[in-house]
Design an enzyme around this catalytic site. Structure first.
Site, short mmCIF file in Angstrom:
data_model
loop_
_atom_site.label_atom_id
_atom_site.label_comp_id
_atom_site.label_asym_id
_atom_site.label_seq_id
_atom_site.Cartn_x
_atom_site.Cartn_y
_atom_site.Cartn_z
CB ALA A 65 -13.46 -41.92 -29.57
N GLY A 108 -12.95 -37.89 -32.98
CA GLY A 108 -14.25 -37.50 -32.45
C GLY A 108 -14.29 -36.05 -32.03
CD GLU A 111 -15.69 -38.34 -36.21
OE1 GLU A 111 -15.34 -38.74 -35.09
OE2 GLU A 111 -15.99 -39.11 -37.13
CD GLU A 131 -10.99 -40.67 -36.65
OE1 GLU A 131 -10.26 -40.14 -37.51
OE2 GLU A 131 -11.92 -40.06 -36.07
C1 LIG Z 1 -16.67 -47.52 -26.39
C2 LIG Z 1 -16.59 -46.02 -26.41
C3 LIG Z 1 -17.94 -45.40 -26.20
C4 LIG Z 1 -17.83 -43.92 -26.37
C5 LIG Z 1 -19.16 -43.30 -26.59
C6 LIG Z 1 -19.06 -41.82 -26.74
C7 LIG Z 1 -17.76 -41.40 -27.35
C8 LIG Z 1 -17.91 -40.38 -28.35
C9 LIG Z 1 -16.76 -40.30 -29.29
C10 LIG Z 1 -17.18 -40.60 -30.67
C11 LIG Z 1 -16.04 -40.61 -31.64
C12 LIG Z 1 -16.41 -41.32 -32.88
C13 LIG Z 1 -15.32 -42.15 -33.38
C14 LIG Z 1 -14.06 -41.37 -33.69
O1 LIG Z 1 -14.09 -41.06 -35.08
C15 LIG Z 1 -12.88 -42.24 -33.36
C16 LIG Z 1 -11.78 -41.52 -32.68
O2 LIG Z 1 -11.88 -40.37 -32.28
S1 LIG Z 1 -10.36 -42.44 -32.45
C17 LIG Z 1 -9.25 -41.32 -31.61
C18 LIG Z 1 -8.70 -40.27 -32.54
N1 LIG Z 1 -7.72 -39.45 -31.84
C19 LIG Z 1 -6.40 -39.71 -31.85
O3 LIG Z 1 -5.96 -40.65 -32.44
C20 LIG Z 1 -5.51 -38.76 -31.07
C21 LIG Z 1 -4.78 -39.53 -29.97
N2 LIG Z 1 -3.92 -38.64 -29.19
C22 LIG Z 1 -2.70 -38.23 -29.69
O4 LIG Z 1 -2.32 -38.48 -30.80
C23 LIG Z 1 -1.86 -37.37 -28.76
O5 LIG Z 1 -2.37 -37.52 -27.43
C24 LIG Z 1 -1.88 -35.88 -29.11
C25 LIG Z 1 -3.30 -35.37 -29.21
C26 LIG Z 1 -1.13 -35.65 -30.43
C27 LIG Z 1 -1.18 -35.09 -27.99
O6 LIG Z 1 0.09 -35.67 -27.76
P1 LIG Z 1 0.91 -35.26 -26.46
O7 LIG Z 1 0.90 -33.78 -26.29
O8 LIG Z 1 2.20 -35.99 -26.50
O9 LIG Z 1 0.03 -35.83 -25.24
P2 LIG Z 1 -0.12 -37.38 -24.82
O10 LIG Z 1 -0.24 -38.24 -26.03
O11 LIG Z 1 0.90 -37.71 -23.80
O12 LIG Z 1 -1.58 -37.37 -24.16
C28 LIG Z 1 -1.76 -36.84 -22.84
C29 LIG Z 1 -2.66 -37.81 -22.12
O13 LIG Z 1 -3.96 -37.83 -22.81
C30 LIG Z 1 -4.22 -39.18 -23.20
N3 LIG Z 1 -4.95 -39.17 -24.47
C31 LIG Z 1 -4.72 -38.38 -25.54
N4 LIG Z 1 -5.60 -38.66 -26.52
C32 LIG Z 1 -6.43 -39.64 -26.05
C33 LIG Z 1 -7.55 -40.36 -26.60
N5 LIG Z 1 -8.04 -40.08 -27.79
N6 LIG Z 1 -8.10 -41.34 -25.83
C34 LIG Z 1 -7.64 -41.59 -24.58
N7 LIG Z 1 -6.59 -40.94 -23.98
C35 LIG Z 1 -6.00 -39.98 -24.75
C36 LIG Z 1 -2.88 -39.84 -23.33
O14 LIG Z 1 -3.02 -41.24 -23.25
C37 LIG Z 1 -2.14 -39.23 -22.15
O15 LIG Z 1 -2.61 -39.86 -20.98
P3 LIG Z 1 -1.61 -40.76 -20.11
O16 LIG Z 1 -1.20 -41.87 -21.03
O17 LIG Z 1 -0.46 -39.85 -19.76
O18 LIG Z 1 -2.41 -41.23 -18.94
#
Ligand SMILES: CCCCCCCCCCCCC[C@H](O)CC(=O)SCCNC(=O)CCNC(=O)[C@H](O)C(C)(C)COP(=O)(O)OP(=O)(O)OC[C@H]1O[C@@H](n2cnc3c(N)ncnc32)[C@H](O)[C@@H]1OP(=O)(O)O
Length: 257
Positions: A65, A108, A111, A131
């Site tokens: 997400a 997500g 998922e 998460e």
């Molecule tokens: C209110 C919201 C309404 C939404 C409605 C519909 C949405 C549907 C989704 C439903 C999901 C249900 C709930 C879900 O269970 C909850 C989640 O999914 S919580 C998120 C879980 N994911 C993570 O924690 C992963 C986060 N990312 C990372 O750990 C790392 O990015 C990586 C994947 C290991 C890769 O690392 P790197 O290669 O170093 O790359 P970067 O970290 O530099 O990322 C590049 C760039 O992408 C941006 N980014 C990465 N992941 C996300 C993310 N999940 N959300 C937003 N942005 C993300 C990151 O910020 C970088 O951008 P920059 O900062 O350079 O602009």
């Protein structure tokens, strides 16, 4: 419809949807959800489409997400808005959806892949429900589907430690149907989808419905449901065509009737 966050294409009888937010590793936000629902509904209603493939980039299927969108939400925001309830519409797609997963499928993203009917993974795929590292938990089926798909121990390990599992571990665990070299992933998924799309559409949909039903009912009820659906297939012209083609040693020509 003009799509901004996904690319929607037709390849023969297959609908191909590619998540297209590379700047955020295909993080899923409300705009992506809205566009995905429009695209899958359109393919479901299109008589020329028999199956759907959902994919992302080689680096990320979807990194979860959109954290930046969620960060400032309050309990009242998400409770009154029933956050993530819209995804249930995605699972009501009747035609099969194959998730072609390369790179990260996290939170997500994992998922969403599990909401599809089966996953073909590129050899660089990494699955996870991290998460807990954000102070939360899966919110779109991760605690429920992952547990059913890979078992309590591995699901608990992944959700409580936030660790990822690679494609090999995911296949061993039963989360993934098969692994292919990442460069061949979309081609292999399209090939599988095209094969499905060549079968009788009512039969394909009945197969999908019966398998999904197995997660919802007891074994006895599931066997009864399966038997009744199997029996109903003898009303299909395609059942007659399929079995006659075998006996006459020719390729069947299904007409989705
Ligand atoms: C209110 C919201 C309404 C939404 C409605 C519909 C949405 C549907 C989704 C439903 C999901 C249900 C709930 C879900 O269970 C909850 C989640 O999914 S919580 C998120 C879980 N994911 C993570 O924690 C992963 C986060 N990312 C990372 O750990 C790392 O990015 C990586 C994947 C290991 C890769 O690392 P790197 O290669 O170093 O790359 P970067 O970290 O530099 O990322 C590049 C760039 O992408 C941006 N980014 C990465 N992941 C996300 C993310 N999940 N959300 C937003 N942005 C993300 C990151 O910020 C970088 O951008 P920059 O900062 O350079 O602009």
């Amino acid at each position: 419809m003009a799509y901004e966050n996904i690319i929607v294409e037709t390849r023969g009888k297959v609908g191909l949807i590619t998540l297209n937010r590379p700047q955020a590793l295909n993080a899923l936000n409300s705009a992506v959800l809205g566009e995905l629902l429009v695209a899958t509904r359109a393919f479901d209603a299109d008589d020329n489409i028999g199956a759907i493939v959902l994919t992302g980039s080689e680096k990320a299927f979807a990194a979860g997400a959109d954290i930046k969108e969620m960060q400032t939400k309050t309990y009242v925001d998400v409770y009154l808005g029933d956050l993530f309830s819209g995804w249930e519409d995605f699972t009501r797609t009747r035609k099969p959806i194959i998730a072609a997963v390369a790179g990260y499928a996290l939170g997500g993203g994992c998922e969403l892949a599990m909401m599809c009917d089966f996953i073909i993974a590129g050899d660089n795929a990494k699955f996870g429900q991290p998460e807990i590292t954000l102070g939360v938990m899966p919110g779109m089926g991760g605690s429920q589907r992952l547990t059913r798909f890979v078992g309590k121990s591995k699901a608990m390990d992944m959700c409580l430690t936030g660790r990822m599992m690679d494609a090999e571990e995911a296949e061993r665990a039963g989360l993934v149907s098969r692994i292919v070299p990442v460069g061949e992933l979309v081609g292999e998924a399209l090939k599988a989808a095209a094969k499905i799309a060549d079968f009788s559409l009512p039969s394909v949909i009945m197969n999908k419905e019966a398998i999904n039903r197995s997660y919802e009912v007891t074994l006895a009820e599931g066997l009864r449901f399966e038997r009744r659906v199997f029996q109903s297939m003898f009303a299909l012209e395609d059942q007659k065509e399929g079995m006659s083609a075998f006996v006459e040693k020719r390729k069947p020509e299904f007409r989705n009737r």
